[in-house]
Every structure is written in C-alpha cells, then in structure tokens.
Design a protein around this motif. Structure first.
Motif, PDB file in Angstrom:
ATOM      1  N   GLY A 294      43.291 -19.442  22.317  1.00 53.48           N
ATOM      2  CA  GLY A 294      44.314 -19.031  21.360  1.00 53.48           C
ATOM      3  C   GLY A 294      44.048 -17.621  20.854  1.00 53.48           C
ATOM      4  O   GLY A 294      42.917 -17.119  20.926  1.00 53.48           O
ATOM      5  N   THR A 295      45.092 -16.990  20.335  1.00 54.60           N
ATOM      6  CA  THR A 295      44.971 -15.582  19.932  1.00 54.60           C
ATOM      7  C   THR A 295      44.005 -15.392  18.758  1.00 54.60           C
ATOM      8  O   THR A 295      43.306 -14.387  18.675  1.00 54.60           O
ATOM      9  N   LEU A 296      43.949 -16.392  17.866  1.00 59.68           N
ATOM     10  CA  LEU A 296      43.042 -16.249  16.721  1.00 59.68           C
ATOM     11  C   LEU A 296      41.587 -16.399  17.169  1.00 59.68           C
ATOM     12  O   LEU A 296      40.695 -15.691  16.683  1.00 59.68           O
ATOM     13  N   ALA A 297      41.358 -17.315  18.114  1.00 56.28           N
ATOM     14  CA  ALA A 297      40.004 -17.488  18.654  1.00 56.28           C
ATOM     15  C   ALA A 297      39.572 -16.215  19.377  1.00 56.28           C
ATOM     16  O   ALA A 297      38.432 -15.753  19.236  1.00 56.28           O
ATOM     17  N   GLU A 298      40.503 -15.631  20.116  1.00 52.64           N
ATOM     18  CA  GLU A 298      40.163 -14.384  20.836  1.00 52.64           C
ATOM     19  C   GLU A 298      39.809 -13.281  19.843  1.00 52.64           C
ATOM     20  O   GLU A 298      38.857 -12.533  20.049  1.00 52.64           O
ATOM     21  N   ALA A 299      40.564 -13.223  18.764  1.00 56.36           N
ATOM     22  CA  ALA A 299      40.286 -12.190  17.764  1.00 56.36           C
ATOM     23  C   ALA A 299      38.943 -12.435  17.084  1.00 56.36           C
ATOM     24  O   ALA A 299      38.258 -11.503  16.680  1.00 56.36           O
ATOM     25  N   ALA A 300      38.565 -13.728  16.976  1.00 55.97           N
ATOM     26  CA  ALA A 300      37.322 -14.076  16.278  1.00 55.97           C
ATOM     27  C   ALA A 300      36.097 -13.866  17.161  1.00 55.97           C
ATOM     28  O   ALA A 300      35.016 -13.528  16.661  1.00 55.97           O
ATOM     29  N   ASP A 301      36.278 -14.070  18.486  1.00 53.01           N
ATOM     30  CA  ASP A 301      35.126 -14.140  19.394  1.00 53.01           C
ATOM     31  C   ASP A 301      34.135 -12.984  19.268  1.00 53.01           C
ATOM     32  O   ASP A 301      32.935 -13.220  19.245  1.00 53.01           O
ATOM     33  N   ASP A 302      34.634 -11.769  19.189  1.00 52.51           N
ATOM     34  CA  ASP A 302      33.662 -10.668  19.170  1.00 52.51           C
ATOM     35  C   ASP A 302      33.419 -10.103  17.763  1.00 52.51           C
ATOM     36  O   ASP A 302      32.973  -8.978  17.601  1.00 52.51           O
ATOM     37  N   GLN A 303      33.673 -10.895  16.765  1.00 52.95           N
ATOM     38  CA  GLN A 303      33.409 -10.471  15.385  1.00 52.95           C
ATOM     39  C   GLN A 303      31.967 -10.829  14.984  1.00 52.95           C
ATOM     40  O   GLN A 303      31.347 -11.705  15.592  1.00 52.95           O
ATOM     41  N   PRO A 304      31.461 -10.199  13.935  1.00 54.68           N
ATOM     42  CA  PRO A 304      30.098 -10.513  13.466  1.00 54.68           C
ATOM     43  C   PRO A 304      29.982 -11.964  13.001  1.00 54.68           C
ATOM     44  O   PRO A 304      30.979 -12.564  12.578  1.00 54.68           O
ATOM     45  N   ASP A 305      28.768 -12.502  13.066  1.00 56.70           N
ATOM     46  CA  ASP A 305      28.596 -13.913  12.693  1.00 56.70           C
ATOM     47  C   ASP A 305      28.197 -14.111  11.231  1.00 56.70           C
ATOM     48  O   ASP A 305      27.758 -15.197  10.844  1.00 56.70           O
ATOM     49  N   THR A 306      28.317 -13.051  10.455  1.00 54.39           N
ATOM     50  CA  THR A 306      28.216 -13.233   8.990  1.00 54.39           C
ATOM     51  C   THR A 306      29.416 -12.537   8.366  1.00 54.39           C
ATOM     52  O   THR A 306      29.973 -11.603   8.962  1.00 54.39           O
ATOM     53  N   PHE A 307      29.798 -13.003   7.180  1.00 50.40           N
ATOM     54  CA  PHE A 307      30.985 -12.450   6.517  1.00 50.40           C
ATOM     55  C   PHE A 307      30.691 -12.385   5.023  1.00 50.40           C
ATOM     56  O   PHE A 307      30.162 -13.348   4.458  1.00 50.40           O
TER      57      PHE A 307
END
Ligand code: MCA
Ligand code: AMP
Length: 504
Positions: free
Chosen positions: A134-147
């Motif tokens: 899904g598009t949201l998962a794709e957008a999330a995949d290469d983001q940092p693992d802390t927020f």
C-alpha cells in the motif's frame, strides 16, 4: 514530551524484545519491532501533512500494520477514526466528510472505487494492505525507526468512533486520551492483566471492544496477543493452547460451545474468558461452565463510554448480570424522564458518569446535550436494574437498536432505504432472536395497496446502500403495521409475532 496514551501503551516498551504480536502464520513481532514500525508510520503521516488534532479515517483489514497505524496516529497527536470493513462507499462518504478527515486510508483493492469519494470529501487517499503493501506502507518503509512523540494532554482527542442513533445520521463520539487511558488502566487492574498474558484476539479492531478494551489493556500491561484476522473456529481451537485469555462477543462463546473439540482439556490452562458487546444468555454462561469449568466474566460498555460495569475477577460472576460498576465509574438507574435514582429491583434508564465518558458528539452540540446531562451523567439508552448487592442487569433497551453478532444496526437507517423503494408504503425493521448472532434483522414491508413488493429488487437496493451485516435476512409483508393510540408503530407486537422466524 508527554503524550499520556502513547507513553502508557507503547512508549514505555521502546526497545523491549518482549513479544507483542503473534500472527496467524506464526510470525512474531516484538514490542521494539512494533514501535519501530509505528515510528515509520508516524513519519509517513507527518509527511502527508497530518497535524495534531487532524482526523485520519481508516477502513483497512486487520493486521499488525493496521494496529501500528493506530499507534502512529496517537504518537503524532492525530485523531484515529477506524471504520467497519463492511461499509459501502456511500456509508463511508458520510464518515469521511462529516469528520473532516484530512487523510483516508483504505485497502489497496478499494482505492479505485473510493478515490472520487475521498476527493469530494477533500481527504487525501492512501492505501494500506495486510502484506506490508500500500502507498502508506511504501511511504513508511524508508523512514527512521524513531519518531519524536507529539506532546498531548489527557484532554486531547485520540479517536472518533461513529455510532448511529434512533433518528438521523451517525454521530462521531469523541474520545479523549484520558477516556481511553483511564478505562484501560481500570480494566487491566480489575482483570489482573500482566506481561505474562497472551490474549487470543479474534475481534475486529474498528470497535471499542477489539481496539480499546483488548489491545489497550494488553499493551498497557506488556502482554502479547495472538492476532487473528477474524473469528475462525479452527484457528480458535488451534491457538487456544498458546493463550491465557480470550475476549469475545457472545457469538464467539456459542460457536465454541458448538464444537466438541472445545472442552475442559483445551481450556484448563486459560486464565480468563471475557464477554461483552451484547447480552450473554444465562444459559450460555451455564453451559460454558459445565463444559470447561470456567465462568465467563461478563462486562458491559458502550462506544461513548468504554466499559462501565464488570463482573468481578474474584468472587461471584453472576450469569445474566453485567456486574457492579467499575471502581472509577458511577452508574445510576433512573425513573424514565427524571434524574431520580430508583431503588434496587426497579427497572429504569441506565446512566453513567466517570473518566471513561466521552467528550460529546463531533459538531452535534444538540445531540450531545440530549444524551449528556449537565451533571455529567450519560444516558445510555439501556434499561436496567440493580440487585440489592449492586450487580446490574441489563433488561432491554429504550433505544431502537438491533445487535447482531456484536454489530449494531439502527432500524431507522434500514427503514429509510426500504421506505424509498417503489411500491413500499412503509416498513418496520426489528431484531428477532437468532441462535448464532443473538439477534438478526427482519424487515416488515407494507406495500402500496394492490401491489406486491419486488423483494429481489429491494434486496439489491439495500445491498448497494448498506453493509451486509445491516441487511435484513428476512422480509415479511403485511397490509399494515400495528400502532398504538398515539400512532406509534408497536415494534414489540412485531417482535412477538416473528419471535421464531430464525429459530432452528
Ligand atoms: C458477519 N456477517 C454478519 C455479521 N458478521 N451478519 C450479521 N451480523 C454480524 N455480526 C455476515 C457477512 O456479511 C457474511 O454475509 C456472513 O455473515 C459471513 O461472514 P463472515 O465474515 O464469515 O462472518 P462471521 O465469521 O460469521 O462473523 C460473525 C462474527 C463477527 C464472528 C460474530 O461478526 C464478529 O467478529 N463480530 C464482533 C463484532 C464486535 O467486535 N463488536 C463490538 C462492537 P454473507 O455470507 O451473507 O455475504 S460493540 C463495542 O465495542 C461495545 C463498546 C462493547 O460493549 O464492546
Ligand atoms: P455500541 O453502541 O456499539 O457501543 O453498543 C453498546 C450497546 O451494546 C450497549 O448500549 C448495550 O445495549 C449493548 N451491550 C454491550 N455490552 C452488553 C452486555 N454485556 N449485555 C447487554 N448489552 C450489552
């Protein structure tokens, strides 16, 4: 910075290798992995422009990613609005528009059909599937693992849950962080949840029961969940040996009892069985004890209030009752039309006050004022009576509501569609006893004089407009509806007449 709900449910487990989710295929996800995935989604939401207080509406299949999206919404201060996966595009349009959602997330396969609706509602559309797609998962995949968790207070809104009414359209019940957190804390303590628990989770996660009662209680106490996509009898039996607790609607328990594999040996190690969302027949309670040696713990709640009462963990779990009020919740039974509490034994309106009670209906000040009294008591629309020792029994409803397999159906919504069909003068939709679902939907049609209703055409129209679970399972035709002297349709007369319509 503080975000009470996120910190209590998820933040405190950051870096923990303890098990959080077990998928139906056996794959496990630790708290640390879940929280890292959550952070990636929180970044994706932020990149999409979501700001604290914005609504994110989601209609997606149950999966660990779907749960991480909930956690991410909380972490970035957004308001999470989960929607039944059975809703049709026309039902969805109302929720997305009414809530003013900035973002609408749907299953990848539905994006095409829902794009125009999202555009009309001025919501950005994203997709999220059950396989990390899904598009949201794709957008999330290469983001940092802390927020960096967005600061919130207990008074800030965390979720909207839409609930229908006896008249008019659905209302968005606004739940604050404090509403959800206080209820999770109270239930976790009362039901003795701990990090040794493994909850067999087969409920949907778009309602209070599966999301706020089950998930919040487990996350708060650091336990694990066997996270099944839905109730399936073979998976339930197969996974039961690995679980310590189950939360379900009464249909879960009648279906388990219908299966001879469900016996004392299979359940010997279980710590707790909780039932709610609809009345559990006293007979089911007794059969369950005779078969397994366990007494089901029945509790009572509502979307607007979370949980209100519960049978005790230690002590008498009384069949047919929903137990005393929770320690931090006040419940009173009032004489209809008044604020006067009735003595034990007398039947009246059930009203609830406490930190669990919602903040009101979104942009419906008048409806809020109708149901939420100035002194803070919420009128549930349920009828009940207290025993001398403080146990509440729900004896019926003053609201016109059908509960089928734990899903709510407001007859007015169905009647509205039926009345608009050619050749139909009027209709009455009622709930009648059903051996599997508790209640099922039956429609009584009154045709224009001299005509016979075209049932297949009516079914098609209803099918296009309403989620499957709301659609009548049976149609009856009558020359007129029974009415009292005030002209009001006597649904009790109809319910009596068709009492055995679904009897086996
Ligand atoms: C599915 N169908 C239903 C229902 N569920 N029809 C009427 N009532 C239902 N509840 C339809 C489907 O559209 C389908 O129709 C057929 O039944 C079989 O679908 P399937 O997916 O196989 O359903 P199922 O496995 O039989 O599901 C029944 C279920 C499920 C397990 C009881 O509905 C369920 O998980 N219910 C839990 C609801 C819940 O969580 N409620 C809490 C909300 P066809 O084949 O004809 O197309 S209330 C709450 O949160 C308050 C605060 C509280 O107190 O907890
Ligand atoms: P909802 O609007 O989906 O939150 O449904 C809440 C309604 O479900 C309540 O107002 C009750 O009518 C019903 N309900 C929930 N739990 C129970 C229970 N244990 N016994 C009887 N009715 C229940």
């Amino acid at each position: 910075m503080a975000n009470p709900l996120f910190d209590a449910l998820f933040g405190r487990h950051a870096g923990s290798a303890a098990l959080f989710l077990i998928r139906a295929d056996g794959v496990t996800i630790s708290y640390a992995e879940f929280i890292a995935r959550t952070a990636r989604f929180a970044h994706a939401l932020t990149i999409r422009g979501l700001r604290p207080g914005d609504r994110v509406a989601v209609q997606i299949e149950k999966s660990p990613d779907a749960l991480a999206l909930y956690a991410a919404a909380v972490q970035c201060g957004a308001v999470f609005l989960p929607l039944n996966t059975a809703y049709t595009p026309s039902e969805l349009a109302y929720f997305v528009e009414n809530s003013g959602a900035a973002l609408f997330v749907c299953a990848p396969g539905k994006a095409e059909a829902l794009a125009a609706m999202a555009e009309r509602a001025d919501a950005r559309l994203d997709t999220l599937g059950v396989a990390g797609d899904g598009t949201l998962a794709e957008a999330a995949d290469d983001q940092p693992d802390t927020f960096p968790t967005v600061a919130r207070t207990e008074d800030d809104l965390a979720a909207f849950l839409y609930t229908s009414g006896t008249t008019g359209r659905s209302k968005g019940a606004m739940m604050s962080q404090g509403n959800l957190l206080s209820n999770a804390r109270t239930l976790a303590e009362l039901w003795r949840f701990s990090d040794r628990d493994v909850l067999l989770h087969a409920l949907p996660i778009y309602h209070t029961h599966g999301l706020f009662v089950a998930t919040n209680v487990v996350a708060l106490t650091g336990g694990a969940m066997i996270f099944l996509p839905k109730f399936d009898i073979d998976s339930m039996i197969g996974w039961m040996p690995k679980a310590t607790a189950l939360m379900g609607v009464p249909t879960f328990y009648t279906r388990l009892l219908d299966d001879p594999r469900f016996d004392r040996d299979l359940t010997r190690h279980m710590r707790l069985f909780v039932s709610g969302s609809a009345p559990l027949l006293a007979d089911t309670h007794r059969q369950f004890e005779a078969r397994t040696g366990h007494r089901i713990l029945e509790r009572y709640g509502m979307t607007e209030t979370g949980m209100n009462t519960s049978n005790p963990y230690e002590g008498d779990r009384r069949a047919g009752t929903v137990g005393p009020p929770l320690p931090d919740v006040e419940v009173r039974v009032t004489a209809p039309g008044t604020e006067d509490s009735l003595p034990p034994g007398e039947i009246g309106d059930v009203e609830v006050r406490g930190p669990n009670v919602f903040q009101g209906y979104w942009q419906m000040a008048e409806k809020t004022a109708e149901d939420l009294r100035p002194d803070g008591f919420f009128r549930t629309g349920d009828l009940g009576r207290f025993d001398a020792d403080g146990y509440l029994t729900i004896v019926g409803r003053s609201k016109d509501l059908i509960i089928s397999g734990g899903f709510n159906i407001y007859p007015k919504e169905v009647e509205f569609i039926l009345d608009a069909q050619p050749g139909i003068r009027e209709s009455a939709v009622i709930g009648v006893p059903h051996p599997d679902l508790g209640e099922s939907v039956l429609a009584v049609l009154v045709p224009e004089q001299g005509t016979a209703p075209d049932i297949p055409a009516i079914e098609a129209a209803v099918g296009a407009a309403l989620a499957r679970f709301k659609q009548p399972r049976r149609y009856e035709v009558r020359a007129e509806l029974p009415r009292n002297t005030m002209g009001k349709v006597q649904k009790n007369v109809l319910r009596d007449a068709y009492r055995d319509a679904f009897a086996t």
